[in-house]
Design a protein around this motif. Structure first.
Motif, PDB file in Angstrom:
ATOM      1  N   ASN A 124       0.816  -1.216   0.000  1.00 32.69           N
ATOM      2  CA  ASN A 124       0.000   0.000   0.000  1.00 32.69           C
ATOM      3  C   ASN A 124       0.847   1.262   0.000  1.00 32.69           C
ATOM      4  O   ASN A 124       0.518   2.246  -0.669  1.00 32.69           O
ATOM      5  CB  ASN A 124      -0.952   0.005   1.203  1.00 32.69           C
ATOM      6  N   TYR A 125       1.957   1.236   0.740  1.00 29.63           N
ATOM      7  CA  TYR A 125       2.793   2.434   0.848  1.00 29.63           C
ATOM      8  C   TYR A 125       3.442   2.793  -0.488  1.00 29.63           C
ATOM      9  O   TYR A 125       3.515   3.975  -0.842  1.00 29.63           O
ATOM     10  CB  TYR A 125       3.862   2.221   1.910  1.00 29.63           C
ATOM     11  N   PHE A 126       3.894   1.775  -1.241  1.00 30.40           N
ATOM     12  CA  PHE A 126       4.620   2.054  -2.479  1.00 30.40           C
ATOM     13  C   PHE A 126       3.803   1.810  -3.746  1.00 30.40           C
ATOM     14  O   PHE A 126       3.789   2.649  -4.647  1.00 30.40           O
ATOM     15  CB  PHE A 126       5.895   1.199  -2.550  1.00 30.40           C
ATOM     16  N   ILE A 127       3.151   0.665  -3.837  1.00 31.87           N
ATOM     17  CA  ILE A 127       2.520   0.259  -5.096  1.00 31.87           C
ATOM     18  C   ILE A 127       1.106   0.832  -5.229  1.00 31.87           C
ATOM     19  O   ILE A 127       0.785   1.500  -6.204  1.00 31.87           O
ATOM     20  CB  ILE A 127       2.481  -1.281  -5.214  1.00 31.87           C
ATOM     21  N   ASN A 128       0.271   0.602  -4.231  1.00 31.74           N
ATOM     22  CA  ASN A 128      -1.112   1.062  -4.298  1.00 31.74           C
ATOM     23  C   ASN A 128      -1.205   2.589  -4.330  1.00 31.74           C
ATOM     24  O   ASN A 128      -2.110   3.150  -4.947  1.00 31.74           O
ATOM     25  CB  ASN A 128      -1.906   0.498  -3.119  1.00 31.74           C
ATOM     26  N   SER A 129      -0.255   3.254  -3.655  1.00 30.25           N
ATOM     27  CA  SER A 129      -0.251   4.717  -3.645  1.00 30.25           C
ATOM     28  C   SER A 129       0.449   5.296  -4.876  1.00 30.25           C
ATOM     29  O   SER A 129       0.548   6.513  -5.021  1.00 30.25           O
ATOM     30  CB  SER A 129       0.467   5.220  -2.389  1.00 30.25           C
ATOM     31  N   ARG A 130       0.947   4.411  -5.743  1.00 33.18           N
ATOM     32  CA  ARG A 130       1.630   4.792  -6.992  1.00 33.18           C
ATOM     33  C   ARG A 130       2.891   5.614  -6.738  1.00 33.18           C
ATOM     34  O   ARG A 130       3.253   6.488  -7.519  1.00 33.18           O
ATOM     35  CB  ARG A 130       0.666   5.535  -7.930  1.00 33.18           C
ATOM     36  N   ARG A 131       3.573   5.303  -5.666  1.00 34.05           N
ATOM     37  CA  ARG A 131       4.904   5.872  -5.471  1.00 34.05           C
ATOM     38  C   ARG A 131       5.926   5.172  -6.359  1.00 34.05           C
ATOM     39  O   ARG A 131       6.924   5.759  -6.759  1.00 34.05           O
ATOM     40  CB  ARG A 131       5.348   5.738  -4.004  1.00 34.05           C
ATOM     41  N   ALA A 132       5.677   3.878  -6.646  1.00 33.76           N
ATOM     42  CA  ALA A 132       6.648   3.085  -7.401  1.00 33.76           C
ATOM     43  C   ALA A 132       5.940   1.949  -8.128  1.00 33.76           C
ATOM     44  O   ALA A 132       4.827   1.543  -7.763  1.00 33.76           O
ATOM     45  CB  ALA A 132       7.718   2.532  -6.463  1.00 33.76           C
ATOM     46  N   ASP A 133       6.599   1.433  -9.171  1.00 31.04           N
ATOM     47  CA  ASP A 133       6.063   0.298  -9.926  1.00 31.04           C
ATOM     48  C   ASP A 133       6.434  -1.037  -9.289  1.00 31.04           C
ATOM     49  O   ASP A 133       5.730  -2.026  -9.455  1.00 31.04           O
ATOM     50  CB  ASP A 133       6.588   0.312 -11.363  1.00 31.04           C
ATOM     51  N   GLY A 134       7.583  -1.067  -8.615  1.00 33.64           N
ATOM     52  CA  GLY A 134       8.057  -2.316  -8.042  1.00 33.64           C
ATOM     53  C   GLY A 134       9.038  -2.049  -6.921  1.00 33.64           C
ATOM     54  O   GLY A 134       9.436  -0.902  -6.682  1.00 33.64           O
ATOM     55  N   LEU A 135       9.445  -3.127  -6.240  1.00 34.48           N
ATOM     56  CA  LEU A 135      10.299  -3.010  -5.067  1.00 34.48           C
ATOM     57  C   LEU A 135      11.559  -3.860  -5.207  1.00 34.48           C
ATOM     58  O   LEU A 135      11.487  -5.010  -5.639  1.00 34.48           O
ATOM     59  CB  LEU A 135       9.544  -3.481  -3.811  1.00 34.48           C
ATOM     60  N   ILE A 136      12.677  -3.278  -4.813  1.00 38.16           N
ATOM     61  CA  ILE A 136      13.904  -4.050  -4.632  1.00 38.16           C
ATOM     62  C   ILE A 136      14.291  -3.887  -3.166  1.00 38.16           C
ATOM     63  O   ILE A 136      14.493  -2.766  -2.691  1.00 38.16           O
ATOM     64  CB  ILE A 136      15.044  -3.571  -5.543  1.00 38.16           C
ATOM     65  N   VAL A 137      14.341  -5.004  -2.456  1.00 38.79           N
ATOM     66  CA  VAL A 137      14.619  -4.993  -1.023  1.00 38.79           C
ATOM     67  C   VAL A 137      16.055  -5.427  -0.803  1.00 38.79           C
ATOM     68  O   VAL A 137      16.447  -6.525  -1.218  1.00 38.79           O
ATOM     69  CB  VAL A 137      13.655  -5.919  -0.266  1.00 38.79           C
ATOM     70  N   VAL A 138      16.836  -4.591  -0.152  1.00 39.92           N
ATOM     71  CA  VAL A 138      18.246  -4.907   0.103  1.00 39.92           C
ATOM     72  C   VAL A 138      18.362  -5.477   1.505  1.00 39.92           C
ATOM     73  O   VAL A 138      18.288  -4.753   2.496  1.00 39.92           O
ATOM     74  CB  VAL A 138      19.135  -3.658  -0.051  1.00 39.92           C
ATOM     75  N   GLY A 139      18.508  -6.800   1.590  1.00 43.35           N
ATOM     76  CA  GLY A 139      18.697  -7.469   2.861  1.00 43.35           C
ATOM     77  C   GLY A 139      17.452  -8.181   3.340  1.00 43.35           C
ATOM     78  O   GLY A 139      16.365  -7.604   3.384  1.00 43.35           O
ATOM     79  N   GLN A 140      17.605  -9.459   3.691  1.00 45.28           N
ATOM     80  CA  GLN A 140      16.490 -10.204   4.279  1.00 45.28           C
ATOM     81  C   GLN A 140      16.354  -9.913   5.771  1.00 45.28           C
ATOM     82  O   GLN A 140      15.279 -10.047   6.337  1.00 45.28           O
ATOM     83  CB  GLN A 140      16.706 -11.710   4.081  1.00 45.28           C
ATOM     84  N   GLY A 141      17.474  -9.548   6.397  1.00 44.62           N
ATOM     85  CA  GLY A 141      17.446  -9.309   7.829  1.00 44.62           C
ATOM     86  C   GLY A 141      17.091 -10.576   8.593  1.00 44.62           C
ATOM     87  O   GLY A 141      17.442 -11.680   8.193  1.00 44.62           O
ATOM     88  N   LYS A 142      16.382 -10.419   9.693  1.00 45.06           N
ATOM     89  CA  LYS A 142      15.983 -11.566  10.511  1.00 45.06           C
ATOM     90  C   LYS A 142      14.537 -11.960  10.260  1.00 45.06           C
ATOM     91  O   LYS A 142      14.082 -12.993  10.721  1.00 45.06           O
ATOM     92  CB  LYS A 142      16.166 -11.242  11.991  1.00 45.06           C
ATOM     93  N   SER A 143      13.800 -11.113   9.559  1.00 44.75           N
ATOM     94  CA  SER A 143      12.396 -11.404   9.293  1.00 44.75           C
ATOM     95  C   SER A 143      12.057 -11.003   7.859  1.00 44.75           C
ATOM     96  O   SER A 143      12.408  -9.925   7.407  1.00 44.75           O
ATOM     97  CB  SER A 143      11.494 -10.637  10.259  1.00 44.75           C
ATOM     98  N   GLU A 144      11.367 -11.918   7.171  1.00 48.25           N
ATOM     99  CA  GLU A 144      10.962 -11.650   5.789  1.00 48.25           C
ATOM    100  C   GLU A 144       9.473 -11.334   5.686  1.00 48.25           C
ATOM    101  O   GLU A 144       8.943 -11.242   4.585  1.00 48.25           O
ATOM    102  CB  GLU A 144      11.280 -12.863   4.918  1.00 48.25           C
ATOM    103  N   GLN A 145       8.807 -11.138   6.819  1.00 50.75           N
ATOM    104  CA  GLN A 145       7.350 -11.048   6.801  1.00 50.75           C
ATOM    105  C   GLN A 145       6.841  -9.904   5.942  1.00 50.75           C
ATOM    106  O   GLN A 145       5.849 -10.044   5.214  1.00 50.75           O
ATOM    107  CB  GLN A 145       6.794 -10.925   8.220  1.00 50.75           C
TER     108      GLN A 145
END
Length: 338
Positions: free
Chosen positions: A118-139
Motif C-alpha cells: 500500500n505504501y509504495f505500489i497502491n499509492s503509486r509511489r513506485a512500480d516495483g520493489l527491490i529490497v536490500v537485505g532479508q534481515g531476521k524477518s521476511e514477513q
C-alpha cells in the motif's frame, strides 16, 4: 507551422515521416523500433526542443517508471545508509535502473512501515520493489509479494520464498574465508557476526563446514553474534581480550566494516596482524585495500547483482517469470591473512 514550443508528438511524427506510435516508441527507446530509426527520431526531437510530457506519459501507461529500493534494516541496529557496502549496492542499483529508464526511490524498512504494497505500489509511489537485505524477518516482503507487489530481494538465494532472491554464494564465501585462515596456520577462529541474519547464517554454515573438513572442532564460545557495525566489533574484541586474554588467533568477519572494527581493536593493543591474529572480511568495499594491513576479504560482485535484480524485477513488470539467482564470489588475498 506551429512553434517548436507547442510541437506535439503527432507533429514530430509527421516531420519524421512515421506514425505517432512509432515516434512514441522511438523516444522511449523501445527496442521494437530499429536503432537507426530511434536515433533519427531522437535527434529530430532534440533539434526541435521536443520532450515527452512525462506526467501524461505515465497516466497513459499506468507506470511511474520509479522503483523503490528499501534498505531492510533490522530493528535496534546501528547499521545505516552510511555503511559503505550498502552505498555501493544502492549506487549500482541506481545505475542499472537508470540504464533501463527507471528512477530510484530510496527508502528504509522503518519509513515504509509494515505495509509495503500500500505504501509504495497502491499509492503509486513506485512500480516495483527491490529490497536490500532479508534481515531476521521476511514477513514484510512476504506480505508485499502476496498482495501482488513486483518484488526482488537481495539476500540468501538458497532461501525458500515466493519471490526471487538474488545474492552471493554466502556459504561458499564463509567456507573460503575460514579455509584460508586454517591453511595459513590459524586454528582458533572467531566468527564475528549475527548468525540469526539470513545471509550471515549461511556464512556461519560455511565456517562450520570448513572446520569439519579440516578435522577441527569449532569452539562455540568464539561465536560472537554482534550488530553489523565496526563499533560493535571493536567493543566485542576489546571485551573478549579483557575477559579471556588473546584466546583466538583468527577472525572470520561477516563484513568488511565488522573486520575494520576488529582490526582497530587489535592494533590498539599492538597485536600483530596476521602474525598473531589473521582477519578475513566479506564484501570487498573500496577501503579494504587501503587499510593497514590491507584486508583479505570475500568479494561480492554488486554490479552484476544489481543488473540481475533489475532484470528480474522488469520481468515481473512485463508479465514474465522471474527466478532467484546466485552471484559468484571471490577470495581476495591481501595482507591481513596472507
Amino acid at each position: 507551422m506551429k512553434s517548436e514550443r507547442n510541437l506535439t508528438l503527432s507533429d514530430l511524427a509527421r516531420i519524421a515521416g512515421v506514425s505517432t506510435s512509432t515516434a512514441s516508441r522511438a523516444l522511449n527507446d523501445n527496442p521494437v523500433i530499429k536503432q537507426s530509426t530511434r536515433e533519427r527520431i531522437q535527434a529530430l526531437a532534440k533539434e526541435h526542443n521536443f520532450s515527452i510530457n512525462a506526467a501524461a506519459s505515465r497516466l497513459r501507461t499506468q507506470r511511474t517508471n520509479v522503483v523503490a529500493v528499501i534498505l531492510n534494516l533490522i530493528e535496534h541496529t546501528e547499521q545505516s545508509i552510511n555503511d559503505p557496502f550498502l552505498l555501493k549496492v544502492v549506487g549500482d542499483l541506481n545505475q542499472a535502473l537508470n540504464d533501463k529508464g527507471y528512477e530510484l526511490l530510496l527508502s528504509n524498512s522503518f519509513m515504509a512501515t509494515d505495509d509495503w504494497y500500500n505504501y509504495f505500489i497502491n499509492s503509486r509511489r513506485a512500480d516495483g520493489l527491490i529490497v536490500v537485505g532479508q534481515g531476521k524477518s521476511e514477513q514484510k516482503a512476504i506480505d508485499a509479494a502476496k498482495a501482488g507487489a513486483p518484488l526482488v530481494v537481495w539476500g540468501d538465494p538458497n532461501s525458500q520464498s515466493g519471490y526471487p532472491i538474488i545474492g552471493s554464494n554466502n556459504r561458499l564465501g564463509g567456507k573460503l574465508a575460514t579455509q584460508h585462515l586454517i591453511e595459513s596456520g590459524h586454528k582458533r577462529l572467531v566468527f564475528l557476526g549475527d548468525t540469526g541474519h539470513a545471509e550471515m547464517g549461511e556464512r556461519y554454515a560455511g565456517y562450520v563446514e570448513a572446520h569439519n573438513e579440516a578435522g577441527l572442532e569449532h569452539d562455540t564460545a568464539l561465536i560472537f553474534p554482534i550488530d553489523l557495525t565496526s563499533q560493535a566489533a571493536y567493543n566485542k574484541i576489546n571485551e573478549t581480550i579483557l575477559q579471556h586474554g588473546l584466546n583466538f588467533d583468527g577472525i572470520v568477519a561477516c563484513s568488511d566494516m565488522v573486520a575494520l572494527g576488529a582490526l582497530k581493536a587489535l592494533k590498539e593493543r599492538y597485536i600483530a596482524i596476521p602474525g598473531e591474529v589473521g582477519i578475513v572480511g566479506f564484501d570487498d568495499i573500496a577501503m579494504a585495500e587501503l587499510l593497514h594491513p590491507a584486508l583479505t576479504t570475500i568479494r561480492q560482485n554488486t554490479r552484476e547483482a544489481a543488473s540481475v535484480m533489475v532484470t528480474q524485477l522488469l520481468n515481473q513488470l512485463n508479465g514474465k517469470p522471474a527466478f532467484s539467482e546466485v552471484i559468484d564470489i571471490e577470495l581476495i588475498v591481501r595482507k591481513s591473512a596472507s
